[in-house]
Write a protein that holds these residues in place. Sequence first.
Motif, mmCIF file in Angstrom:
data_model
loop_
_atom_site.group_PDB
_atom_site.id
_atom_site.type_symbol
_atom_site.label_atom_id
_atom_site.label_comp_id
_atom_site.label_asym_id
_atom_site.label_seq_id
_atom_site.Cartn_x
_atom_site.Cartn_y
_atom_site.Cartn_z
ATOM 1 N N TYR A 10 0.811 -1.215 0.000
ATOM 2 C CA TYR A 10 0.000 0.000 0.000
ATOM 3 C C TYR A 10 0.847 1.270 0.000
ATOM 4 N N TYR A 11 1.810 1.348 0.891
ATOM 5 C CA TYR A 11 2.625 2.561 0.964
ATOM 6 C C TYR A 11 3.424 2.758 -0.324
ATOM 7 N N LYS A 12 4.020 1.701 -0.818
ATOM 8 C CA LYS A 12 4.808 1.804 -2.055
ATOM 9 C C LYS A 12 3.951 2.293 -3.217
ATOM 10 N N ASN A 13 2.692 1.887 -3.236
ATOM 11 C CA ASN A 13 1.796 2.266 -4.329
ATOM 12 C C ASN A 13 1.057 3.582 -4.114
ATOM 13 N N ASN A 14 1.084 4.104 -2.874
ATOM 14 C CA ASN A 14 0.290 5.291 -2.539
ATOM 15 C C ASN A 14 1.043 6.269 -1.645
ATOM 16 N N ALA A 15 2.336 6.388 -1.792
ATOM 17 C CA ALA A 15 3.168 7.172 -0.870
ATOM 18 C C ALA A 15 2.730 8.625 -0.723
ATOM 19 N N THR A 16 2.087 9.188 -1.746
ATOM 20 C CA THR A 16 1.687 10.599 -1.655
ATOM 21 C C THR A 16 0.274 10.788 -1.103
ATOM 22 N N ALA A 17 -0.443 9.693 -0.836
ATOM 23 C CA ALA A 17 -1.784 9.794 -0.250
ATOM 24 C C ALA A 17 -1.681 10.383 1.156
ATOM 25 N N GLY A 18 -2.733 11.044 1.580
ATOM 26 C CA GLY A 18 -2.735 11.719 2.878
ATOM 27 C C GLY A 18 -2.342 10.835 4.041
ATOM 28 N N TYR A 19 -2.976 9.681 4.184
ATOM 29 C CA TYR A 19 -2.680 8.776 5.294
ATOM 30 C C TYR A 19 -1.208 8.374 5.273
ATOM 31 N N CYS A 20 -0.707 8.095 4.089
ATOM 32 C CA CYS A 20 0.700 7.689 3.959
ATOM 33 C C CYS A 20 1.635 8.816 4.384
ATOM 34 N N SER A 21 1.338 10.028 3.930
ATOM 35 C CA SER A 21 2.186 11.175 4.254
ATOM 36 C C SER A 21 2.167 11.518 5.736
ATOM 37 N N PHE A 22 0.980 11.477 6.343
ATOM 38 C CA PHE A 22 0.844 11.954 7.719
ATOM 39 C C PHE A 22 1.009 10.876 8.787
ATOM 40 N N VAL A 23 0.805 9.609 8.428
ATOM 41 C CA VAL A 23 0.891 8.548 9.429
ATOM 42 C C VAL A 23 2.071 7.608 9.174
ATOM 43 N N ILE A 24 2.197 7.133 7.944
ATOM 44 C CA ILE A 24 3.231 6.122 7.669
ATOM 45 C C ILE A 24 4.616 6.742 7.535
ATOM 46 N N SER A 25 4.738 7.836 6.828
ATOM 47 C CA SER A 25 6.061 8.463 6.643
ATOM 48 C C SER A 25 6.761 8.777 7.961
ATOM 49 N N PRO A 26 6.063 9.332 8.971
ATOM 50 C CA PRO A 26 6.736 9.557 10.261
ATOM 51 C C PRO A 26 7.204 8.252 10.928
ATOM 52 N N LYS A 27 6.444 7.178 10.763
ATOM 53 C CA LYS A 27 6.882 5.885 11.328
ATOM 54 C C LYS A 27 8.147 5.400 10.628
ATOM 55 N N LEU A 28 8.210 5.615 9.323
ATOM 56 C CA LEU A 28 9.413 5.218 8.587
ATOM 57 C C LEU A 28 10.609 6.073 8.990
ATOM 58 N N SER A 29 10.386 7.340 9.261
ATOM 59 C CA SER A 29 11.478 8.204 9.743
ATOM 60 C C SER A 29 11.997 7.701 11.083
ATOM 61 N N LYS A 30 11.081 7.320 11.961
ATOM 62 C CA LYS A 30 11.465 6.776 13.266
ATOM 63 C C LYS A 30 12.252 5.478 13.086
ATOM 64 N N LEU A 31 11.780 4.612 12.189
ATOM 65 C CA LEU A 31 12.483 3.365 11.892
ATOM 66 C C LEU A 31 13.905 3.656 11.442
ATOM 67 N N ARG A 32 14.052 4.570 10.515
ATOM 68 C CA ARG A 32 15.375 4.887 9.964
ATOM 69 C C ARG A 32 16.300 5.469 11.022
ATOM 70 N N GLN A 33 15.746 6.190 11.969
ATOM 71 C CA GLN A 33 16.551 6.770 13.042
ATOM 72 C C GLN A 33 16.963 5.695 14.074
ATOM 73 N N LEU A 34 16.021 4.857 14.474
ATOM 74 C CA LEU A 34 16.279 3.875 15.529
ATOM 75 C C LEU A 34 17.009 2.624 15.041
ATOM 76 N N HIS A 35 16.776 2.240 13.785
ATOM 77 C CA HIS A 35 17.269 0.950 13.320
ATOM 78 C C HIS A 35 18.029 1.063 11.990
ATOM 79 N N ALA A 36 18.810 2.099 11.833
ATOM 80 C CA ALA A 36 19.536 2.315 10.577
ATOM 81 C C ALA A 36 20.393 1.109 10.203
ATOM 82 N N ASP A 37 20.941 0.437 11.189
ATOM 83 C CA ASP A 37 21.815 -0.718 10.905
ATOM 84 C C ASP A 37 21.063 -1.947 10.394
ATOM 85 N N LYS A 38 19.734 -1.915 10.452
ATOM 86 C CA LYS A 38 18.928 -3.062 10.014
ATOM 87 C C LYS A 38 18.245 -2.823 8.670
#
Length: 179
Positions: free
Chosen positions: A149-177
Amino acid sequence: MKTKNLQTAVFGGGCFWCTEAVFQEIKGVEKVVSGYSGGNAPGKPTYREICSGLTGHAEVVQITFDANTISYTDILVIFLTTHDPTTLNRQGADVGTQYRSVIFYLNDNQKLIAESVVEDMAHYFDNPIVTEISPLKIFYEAEDYHQNYYKNNATAGYCSFVISPKLSKLRQLHADKLK
């Protein structure tokens, strides 16, 4: 050539779109499938039925991972730190048992590891972890439009406001993974 040790994990951390997007970025994860599990309603449930909250199912992801690259323990830590495991039947604005935090274990070893990781992670949170740990009875794959869903709809509102921040957190906390 290194032999793969493919294993499966099933988690629910609120909306499956979020959890799917997180695990698609993890090194060693071969496949992530959005679906439903944990309910008592007969037959394969539909998204509409799940959203009613009456089936007892949770939105979950089925993760196929190479245990030679990433451990089940690491998968669990990533899961617990990329959603809020301290809110009962809720993730942000998504409310209902279908959005509960849940680990469905496939065997006794996964159950023991899940219990241990939840206990070890408890001190990182201000509130108690309420993540359910239950045996996996059956996994139902969600409808096609929920997959990737995210890969196919990254610019949709839910993706921008809910999923993107979770991915930012993932990248910050688990960059080595990350892949």
